[in-house]
Design a protein around this motif. Sequence first.
Motif, short mmCIF file in Angstrom:
data_model
loop_
_atom_site.label_atom_id
_atom_site.label_comp_id
_atom_site.label_asym_id
_atom_site.label_seq_id
_atom_site.Cartn_x
_atom_site.Cartn_y
_atom_site.Cartn_z
N MET A 195 0.85 -1.38 0.07
CA MET A 195 -0.03 0.11 -0.03
C MET A 195 0.86 1.31 0.03
SD MET A 195 -3.03 1.53 0.00
CE MET A 195 -4.18 0.30 0.68
N ARG A 196 0.46 2.09 -0.79
CA ARG A 196 1.35 3.59 -0.95
C ARG A 196 0.19 4.69 -1.20
NH1 ARG A 196 6.73 4.52 -4.42
NH2 ARG A 196 7.72 2.53 -4.36
N THR A 197 0.46 5.69 -0.24
CA THR A 197 -0.40 6.68 -0.39
C THR A 197 0.53 7.99 -0.46
OG1 THR A 197 -0.67 6.99 1.82
CG2 THR A 197 -2.43 5.64 0.97
N GLY A 198 -0.32 9.14 -0.87
CA GLY A 198 0.30 10.46 -0.69
C GLY A 198 1.37 10.59 -1.85
N ARG A 199 2.47 11.26 -1.67
CA ARG A 199 3.40 11.51 -2.80
C ARG A 199 4.15 10.10 -3.28
NH1 ARG A 199 7.15 16.70 -2.14
NH2 ARG A 199 7.11 16.32 -4.27
N LEU A 200 3.96 9.10 -2.47
CA LEU A 200 4.59 7.93 -2.90
C LEU A 200 3.89 7.11 -4.00
CD1 LEU A 200 5.53 6.30 0.54
CD2 LEU A 200 7.29 7.40 -1.16
N THR A 201 2.85 7.73 -4.64
CA THR A 201 2.09 7.06 -5.43
C THR A 201 2.41 7.77 -6.85
OG1 THR A 201 0.29 8.70 -5.31
CG2 THR A 201 -0.03 6.53 -4.19
N SER A 202 3.31 8.89 -6.80
CA SER A 202 3.71 9.58 -7.99
C SER A 202 4.76 8.83 -8.70
CB SER A 202 4.06 11.14 -7.67
OG SER A 202 4.63 11.73 -8.70
N TYR A 203 4.63 9.10 -10.17
CA TYR A 203 5.60 8.34 -10.90
C TYR A 203 6.85 9.29 -11.08
CZ TYR A 203 5.20 11.96 -14.74
OH TYR A 203 5.12 13.10 -15.40
N GLU A 204 6.88 10.44 -10.45
CA GLU A 204 8.02 11.28 -10.53
C GLU A 204 8.87 10.84 -9.67
OE1 GLU A 204 6.67 15.23 -10.10
OE2 GLU A 204 5.93 15.44 -11.83
N SER A 205 10.24 10.66 -10.22
CA SER A 205 11.15 10.00 -9.18
C SER A 205 10.81 8.82 -8.53
CB SER A 205 11.57 11.09 -8.42
OG SER A 205 12.08 12.05 -8.80
N ALA A 206 9.94 8.10 -9.15
CA ALA A 206 9.60 6.81 -8.55
C ALA A 206 10.71 5.76 -8.48
CB ALA A 206 8.13 6.25 -9.29
N LEU A 207 10.69 4.88 -7.31
CA LEU A 207 11.72 3.83 -7.16
C LEU A 207 10.85 2.70 -6.53
CD1 LEU A 207 14.59 5.83 -5.72
CD2 LEU A 207 14.65 4.87 -8.01
N ASP A 208 11.65 1.66 -6.55
CA ASP A 208 10.98 0.41 -5.87
C ASP A 208 10.90 0.43 -4.34
OD1 ASP A 208 11.18 -0.66 -8.67
OD2 ASP A 208 13.32 -1.49 -8.54
N GLY A 209 11.47 1.37 -3.81
CA GLY A 209 11.24 1.22 -2.37
C GLY A 209 12.54 2.26 -1.81
#
Length: 392
Positions: A195-209
């Motif tokens: 589960m991810r919410t907030g800014r962690l759902t964005s594709y911008e600068s998205a990483l695996d963890g």
Amino acid sequence: MSPSMLAIVLSSLVFVVLVSAAPTSLTLKRAFPNHGMNLSQLRAMDMKRHGRILQASVVNFPVYGTADPIAAGLYYTSVHLGSPPREFHVTIDTGSDMSWVNCVSCNGCPQTSNLRIKLNYFDPESSSTSSVIPCSHHKCAICSTNNHCSFKVQYEDGGETSGYIISDLMHVADISEGLVAPNSSVPLVFGCSNMRTGRLTSYESALDGIFGFGKDDTSLISQLYSQGKAPRVFSHCLKGDTSGGGILVIGEVVEPNMSYTPLIPKHVLSIFDIFPPISLNFANHASMVLRSQDYLIHSPTFYGGLWCLGFHKTQDITILGDIILKDKIIVYDLASQQIGWTNYNCSLPVNVSAPSSGKGRNEKGGASLCDRPEKLTMVILAFITHMILILI
């Protein structure tokens, strides 16, 4: 025959005698005698020897990313988890302790990233060395309904993740100062995020963890140290040019010009302890010293509750508003074209200079604003209009 020629002939004869007397074969002896041990015992001894070498080694992680906000705006590394190992790109976070990666069936996890990397999802079922941490574990703080030890992390930027905790192998790709095989592995406890919410759902600068390098027992550095696999110190050097990248090692970089300051336990820190006083310097060597509580503004509804700097810079002037001017006496002397200030408890009465006629002066040579409500109103109106200064 001359003496020099005689010396050359004698040297040649000695060399021929030595060569002819040398043995025709060499005897090799084992540095580590096996004493008749079988193959499995030899492997166990070799793994134990590798463990001793690893303990004295420096673990090196690759570093990607740049400081350029258009290209990346962050730095990150990669780790290999599970059996067979899979690569995961994770944020290097020195401000948190929990390490976690995306897992299959994740809700809110981004599918793509503008960093031009392929996002992966960890599947505990596909790893032969993976195991779920049960609620009975002595360090389990949150228990789910299916008897899985759970976790939940909230970050200052408003991002949040949750899931369950697993244990698996992390494969160390590069170890220096030791002859350890590249496929050396260490057990690691980390989070499986679903589960991810907030800014962690964005594709911008998205990483695996995110991998936490903090001080608590759950951090990566603390886990490796507790197993005797690495020292409890790490170092990084992030390249500031356009190529990006850098160095991340578990070990202390030795440089002669290092400056150190103690790490203060976070339970004794407040936001006001972190930010230093600021001095605003004006003409005639006048300074207004602002405490952190004088210029920090708490915004509970912005990105989950951020603290912002209470300064507003315009093109030509700097505006100092009510927040900065609180807990101070401010004197606007228009007649002399000057302004003054001093720190003061504004819940107490103050003495005000009376007119030249002497009316309104008290016995101590001043008039209390508590006795002169019209003066109090005038000062309050002047205070609300803000204070506009050109900083020098």
